[in-house]
Design an enzyme around this catalytic site. Structure first.
Site, PDB file in Angstrom:
ATOM      1  N   ARG A 166       0.872  -1.183   0.000  1.00 38.04           N
ATOM      2  CA  ARG A 166       0.000   0.000   0.000  1.00 38.04           C
ATOM      3  C   ARG A 166       0.900   1.221   0.000  1.00 38.04           C
ATOM      4  O   ARG A 166       1.771   1.341   0.856  1.00 38.04           O
ATOM      5  CB  ARG A 166      -0.832   0.093   1.283  1.00 38.04           C
ATOM      6  CG  ARG A 166      -1.563  -1.102   1.693  1.00 38.04           C
ATOM      7  CD  ARG A 166      -2.556  -0.783   2.800  1.00 38.04           C
ATOM      8  NE  ARG A 166      -1.998  -0.140   3.979  1.00 38.04           N
ATOM      9  CZ  ARG A 166      -2.733   0.272   5.005  1.00 38.04           C
ATOM     10  NH1 ARG A 166      -4.046   0.138   4.977  1.00 38.04           N
ATOM     11  NH2 ARG A 166      -2.174   0.828   6.048  1.00 38.04           N
ATOM     12  N   THR A 205      -1.470   7.394  -0.123  1.00 35.38           N
ATOM     13  CA  THR A 205      -2.740   7.229  -0.851  1.00 35.38           C
ATOM     14  C   THR A 205      -3.432   5.913  -0.529  1.00 35.38           C
ATOM     15  O   THR A 205      -4.618   5.751  -0.805  1.00 35.38           O
ATOM     16  CB  THR A 205      -2.465   7.233  -2.364  1.00 35.38           C
ATOM     17  OG1 THR A 205      -1.601   6.113  -2.651  1.00 35.38           O
ATOM     18  CG2 THR A 205      -1.784   8.517  -2.811  1.00 35.38           C
ATOM     19  N   ASP A 239       2.454  -2.067  12.123  1.00 29.33           N
ATOM     20  CA  ASP A 239       2.806  -2.488  10.763  1.00 29.33           C
ATOM     21  C   ASP A 239       3.406  -3.892  10.822  1.00 29.33           C
ATOM     22  O   ASP A 239       4.517  -4.090  11.321  1.00 29.33           O
ATOM     23  CB  ASP A 239       3.819  -1.495  10.167  1.00 29.33           C
ATOM     24  CG  ASP A 239       4.096  -1.788   8.704  1.00 29.33           C
ATOM     25  OD1 ASP A 239       4.443  -2.951   8.383  1.00 29.33           O
ATOM     26  OD2 ASP A 239       3.952  -0.877   7.877  1.00 29.33           O
ATOM     27  N   ASP A 295       6.889  -4.494   9.132  1.00 35.12           N
ATOM     28  CA  ASP A 295       7.986  -3.882   9.902  1.00 35.12           C
ATOM     29  C   ASP A 295       8.273  -4.682  11.162  1.00 35.12           C
ATOM     30  O   ASP A 295       9.427  -4.847  11.561  1.00 35.12           O
ATOM     31  CB  ASP A 295       7.622  -2.437  10.282  1.00 35.12           C
ATOM     32  CG  ASP A 295       7.809  -1.481   9.108  1.00 35.12           C
ATOM     33  OD1 ASP A 295       8.408  -1.886   8.090  1.00 35.12           O
ATOM     34  OD2 ASP A 295       7.344  -0.331   9.210  1.00 35.12           O
TER      35      ASP A 295
HETATM   36  C1  PRP Z   1       0.330  -4.483   4.960  1.00 35.15           C
HETATM   37  C2  PRP Z   1      -0.221  -5.862   5.259  1.00 35.15           C
HETATM   38  C3  PRP Z   1      -1.210  -6.064   4.151  1.00 35.15           C
HETATM   39  C4  PRP Z   1      -1.734  -4.675   3.918  1.00 35.15           C
HETATM   40  C5  PRP Z   1      -3.112  -4.573   4.517  1.00 35.15           C
HETATM   41  O1  PRP Z   1       1.272  -4.548   3.945  1.00 35.15           O
HETATM   42  O2  PRP Z   1       0.762  -6.846   5.295  1.00 35.15           O
HETATM   43  O3  PRP Z   1      -0.631  -6.590   2.959  1.00 35.15           O
HETATM   44  O4  PRP Z   1      -0.837  -3.772   4.572  1.00 35.15           O
HETATM   45  O5  PRP Z   1      -3.680  -3.342   4.262  1.00 35.15           O
HETATM   46  P1  PRP Z   1      -4.934  -3.166   3.294  1.00 35.15           P
HETATM   47  O6  PRP Z   1      -5.948  -4.201   3.697  1.00 35.15           O
HETATM   48  O7  PRP Z   1      -5.393  -1.762   3.602  1.00 35.15           O
HETATM   49  O8  PRP Z   1      -4.472  -3.327   1.887  1.00 35.15           O
HETATM   50  P2  PRP Z   1       2.108  -3.282   3.446  1.00 35.15           P
HETATM   51  O9  PRP Z   1       1.399  -2.599   2.333  1.00 35.15           O
HETATM   52  O10 PRP Z   1       2.480  -2.432   4.624  1.00 35.15           O
HETATM   53  O11 PRP Z   1       3.392  -3.936   2.789  1.00 35.15           O
HETATM   54  P3  PRP Z   1       4.540  -4.815   3.478  1.00 35.15           P
HETATM   55  O12 PRP Z   1       3.925  -6.143   3.868  1.00 35.15           O
HETATM   56  O13 PRP Z   1       5.531  -4.955   2.369  1.00 35.15           O
HETATM   57  O14 PRP Z   1       5.075  -4.081   4.659  1.00 35.15           O
HETATM   58  N1  URA Z   2      -1.072  -2.967   7.426  1.00 34.97           N
HETATM   59  C1  URA Z   2      -0.463  -3.275   8.594  1.00 34.97           C
HETATM   60  O1  URA Z   2       0.625  -3.872   8.612  1.00 34.97           O
HETATM   61  N2  URA Z   2      -1.072  -2.913   9.731  1.00 34.97           N
HETATM   62  C2  URA Z   2      -2.250  -2.276   9.765  1.00 34.97           C
HETATM   63  O2  URA Z   2      -2.766  -1.967  10.858  1.00 34.97           O
HETATM   64  C3  URA Z   2      -2.868  -1.964   8.541  1.00 34.97           C
HETATM   65  C4  URA Z   2      -2.256  -2.340   7.379  1.00 34.97           C
END
Ligand code: PRP
Ligand code: URA
Length: 212
Positions: free
Chosen positions: A104, A108, A203, A206
């Protein structure tokens, strides 16, 4: 009728509390996330079909059961979905693992797709898409749209598995895919103004990988 299941076994609730705690270290977060995924694997595979086979015990011939039907594929959404793979494959070691990379955009919340590598026969497999977090639902919808449109996986062969879901994300995912089975370990209260789940766990990517 599609299923929405909160797998709220006491062991899972206990372990979720550990990973929600902001003082939990990366090492423990990673270990416990995999433990929860393993416990969930027990539940998400409950309906796998069985077939009867003939075997011989040390004492007699006998008809017993083994898992039949479609072979499984686990598809983690990168990055955070990787944190659930070892836990699930410890219960189903023969499952293939495909990867879908997307994230994400911070401001945005738009989805950026950057990678996909799936088993060649993915459309013939029972597919478990895994990601710890279902927030707005954008990531899950994007991954499942890829699987159904680009890789011809029938939606009835896909299950989405997460650890923490927001009501907003569940609604969006069910609206996009009314036939999709969804399993979560917890249904939280809501999203905050930045699209993070409350109370959530922060997150997930992270915290699993120790990045910021
Ligand atoms: C996080 C999580 C999901 C997403 C959920 O990933 O692992 O994939 O956000 O959010 P949504 O339902 O609003 O789409 P992120 O985009 O932070 O990427 P990452 O796993 O690479 O840190
Ligand atoms: N992605 C995450 O990792 N945590 C949240 O709370 C929402 C989206």
């Amino acid at each position: 009728m599609a299923k929405f299941t909160v797998v709220d076994h006491p062991l899972i609730q206990h372990k979720l509390t550990i990973i929600r705690d902001k003082n939990t270290s990366t090492k423990v977060f990673r270990e416990v996330t995999n433990e929860i995924a393993m416990l969930m694997a027990y539940e998400i595979t409950r309906d796998l079909p069985l077939e009867e086979i003939e075997i011989e015990t040390p004492l007699t011939k006998s008809t017993q059961k083994q898992i039949s039907g479609k072979k499984m594929a686990i598809v983690p959404i990168l990055r955070a979905g990787l944190g659930m793979v070892d836990g699930i494959t410890s219960l189903v070691p023969s499952a293939r693992v495909g990867h879908i990379g997307l994230y994400r955009e911070h401001d945005t919340l738009n989805i950026v797709e950057y990678f996909a590598k799936l088993p060649l026969d993915i459309s013939e497999r029972q597919v478990f898409v895994v990601d710890p977090m279902l927030a707005t639902g954008g990531s899950a919808i994007s991954a499942i749209t890829q699987l159904t449109q680009k890789y011809q996986v029938d939606i009835s062969h896909i299950t989405f598995v997460c650890l923490v879901a927001a009501p907003e994300g569940v609604k969006a995912l069910q609206t996009a895919f009314p036939e999709l089975d969804i399993f979560t370990a917890a249904l939280d209260e809501k999203l905050d103004e930045n699209g993070y789940i409350l109370p959530g766990l922060g997150d997930a990517g992270d915290r699993i990988f120790g990045t910021k």
